[in-house]
Design a protein around this motif. Structure first.
Motif, PDB file in Angstrom:
ATOM      1  N   TYR A  52      44.300  -7.707  -5.519  1.00  0.00           N
ATOM      2  CA  TYR A  52      43.329  -8.802  -5.527  1.00  0.00           C
ATOM      3  C   TYR A  52      44.095 -10.060  -5.904  1.00  0.00           C
ATOM      4  O   TYR A  52      44.286 -10.360  -7.083  1.00  0.00           O
ATOM      5  CB  TYR A  52      42.184  -8.502  -6.505  1.00  0.00           C
ATOM      6  N   SER A  54      43.693 -13.343  -5.868  1.00  0.00           N
ATOM      7  CA  SER A  54      43.184 -14.591  -6.447  1.00  0.00           C
ATOM      8  C   SER A  54      42.305 -14.297  -7.662  1.00  0.00           C
ATOM      9  O   SER A  54      41.775 -13.195  -7.817  1.00  0.00           O
ATOM     10  CB  SER A  54      42.363 -15.370  -5.410  1.00  0.00           C
ATOM     11  N   TRP A  56      39.438 -15.399  -8.093  1.00  0.00           N
ATOM     12  CA  TRP A  56      38.065 -15.222  -7.603  1.00  0.00           C
ATOM     13  C   TRP A  56      37.824 -13.803  -7.116  1.00  0.00           C
ATOM     14  O   TRP A  56      36.758 -13.240  -7.348  1.00  0.00           O
ATOM     15  CB  TRP A  56      37.760 -16.268  -6.529  1.00  0.00           C
ATOM     16  N   LEU A  57      38.803 -13.221  -6.446  1.00  0.00           N
ATOM     17  CA  LEU A  57      38.660 -11.831  -6.008  1.00  0.00           C
ATOM     18  C   LEU A  57      38.686 -10.878  -7.193  1.00  0.00           C
ATOM     19  O   LEU A  57      37.955  -9.893  -7.224  1.00  0.00           O
ATOM     20  CB  LEU A  57      39.765 -11.459  -5.016  1.00  0.00           C
ATOM     21  N   GLU A 116      33.697  -4.463   0.626  1.00  0.00           N
ATOM     22  CA  GLU A 116      34.699  -5.533   0.595  1.00  0.00           C
ATOM     23  C   GLU A 116      34.062  -6.856   1.021  1.00  0.00           C
ATOM     24  O   GLU A 116      34.352  -7.908   0.462  1.00  0.00           O
ATOM     25  CB  GLU A 116      35.861  -5.172   1.526  1.00  0.00           C
ATOM     26  N   GLU A 117      33.176  -6.786   2.005  1.00  0.00           N
ATOM     27  CA  GLU A 117      32.497  -7.991   2.499  1.00  0.00           C
ATOM     28  C   GLU A 117      31.674  -8.648   1.379  1.00  0.00           C
ATOM     29  O   GLU A 117      31.706  -9.865   1.205  1.00  0.00           O
ATOM     30  CB  GLU A 117      31.591  -7.630   3.682  1.00  0.00           C
ATOM     31  N   GLN A 120      33.924 -10.343  -1.109  1.00  0.00           N
ATOM     32  CA  GLN A 120      34.389 -11.638  -0.593  1.00  0.00           C
ATOM     33  C   GLN A 120      33.321 -12.720  -0.792  1.00  0.00           C
ATOM     34  O   GLN A 120      33.636 -13.842  -1.191  1.00  0.00           O
ATOM     35  CB  GLN A 120      34.744 -11.526   0.894  1.00  0.00           C
ATOM     36  N   LYS A 121      32.067 -12.376  -0.517  1.00  0.00           N
ATOM     37  CA  LYS A 121      30.968 -13.334  -0.701  1.00  0.00           C
ATOM     38  C   LYS A 121      30.834 -13.741  -2.168  1.00  0.00           C
ATOM     39  O   LYS A 121      30.617 -14.909  -2.477  1.00  0.00           O
ATOM     40  CB  LYS A 121      29.649 -12.740  -0.195  1.00  0.00           C
ATOM     41  N   ALA A 123      33.213 -13.657  -4.403  1.00  0.00           N
ATOM     42  CA  ALA A 123      34.393 -14.470  -4.737  1.00  0.00           C
ATOM     43  C   ALA A 123      34.179 -15.923  -4.328  1.00  0.00           C
ATOM     44  O   ALA A 123      34.484 -16.845  -5.102  1.00  0.00           O
ATOM     45  CB  ALA A 123      35.636 -13.894  -4.063  1.00  0.00           C
ATOM     46  N   VAL A 124      33.640 -16.142  -3.142  1.00  0.00           N
ATOM     47  CA  VAL A 124      33.363 -17.506  -2.670  1.00  0.00           C
ATOM     48  C   VAL A 124      32.336 -18.177  -3.578  1.00  0.00           C
ATOM     49  O   VAL A 124      32.500 -19.334  -3.979  1.00  0.00           O
ATOM     50  CB  VAL A 124      32.892 -17.493  -1.198  1.00  0.00           C
TER      51      VAL A 124
END
Length: 135
Positions: A52, A54, A56-57, A116-117, A120-121, A123-124
């Motif tokens: 991971y 970042s 954020w991740l 995972e999707e 990602q959301k 994290a954003v």
């Protein structure tokens, strides 16, 4: 970049405090292996690359897995939210969301697939809603 991480005892302490805050005294770990996953996996390096890469991740992983793994008998979602905020704070960021935004975030993680999707959301969302704190 070097990150700072929470420990298993930090997670247990947060869960205990979350339950005390709401008048609940139950402090039982029902999935101890889950603690290891949440603590160790964001720090993993495979073939020279961070799993991971970042902040954020890493934070999204912590939030998602601590919500989904049901480590404690009670207070998992509340604990997940608090430890994510603490992780960000340890690394120089403050999550700036309203109570309703925080609730909506946790409901979306809770009701979505452990994918995972979704990570990602999250994290954003965390990156968009965090501000650098003065150190």
């Amino acid at each position: 970049m070097e990150y700072r991480y929470l420990s298993s005892s930090d997670l247990i302490y947060v869960n205990k405090r979350v339950l005390e805050f709401t008048g609940e005294k139950q402090e039982v770990i029902q999935y101890p292996e889950g603690l290891s996953v949440i603590i160790e996996q964001p720090q993993m390096v495979l073939f020279g690359h961070e799993l991971y890469p970042s902040l954020w991740l890493k934070a999204a992983f912590i939030l998602q897995k601590s919500t989904k793994k049901h480590i404690f008998t009670d207070g998992n979602k509340r604990t997940a939210y608090v430890i994510t905020k603490l992780f960000l704070k340890l690394n120089g960021y403050g999550l700036k969301v309203s109570k309703s935004q925080g609730i909506a975030l946790m409901l979306s993680v809770t009701t979505s697939a452990d994918s995972e999707e979704m990570m990602q959301k999250v994290a954003v969302f965390l990156e968009k809603n965090s501000v650098r704190s003065n150190k």
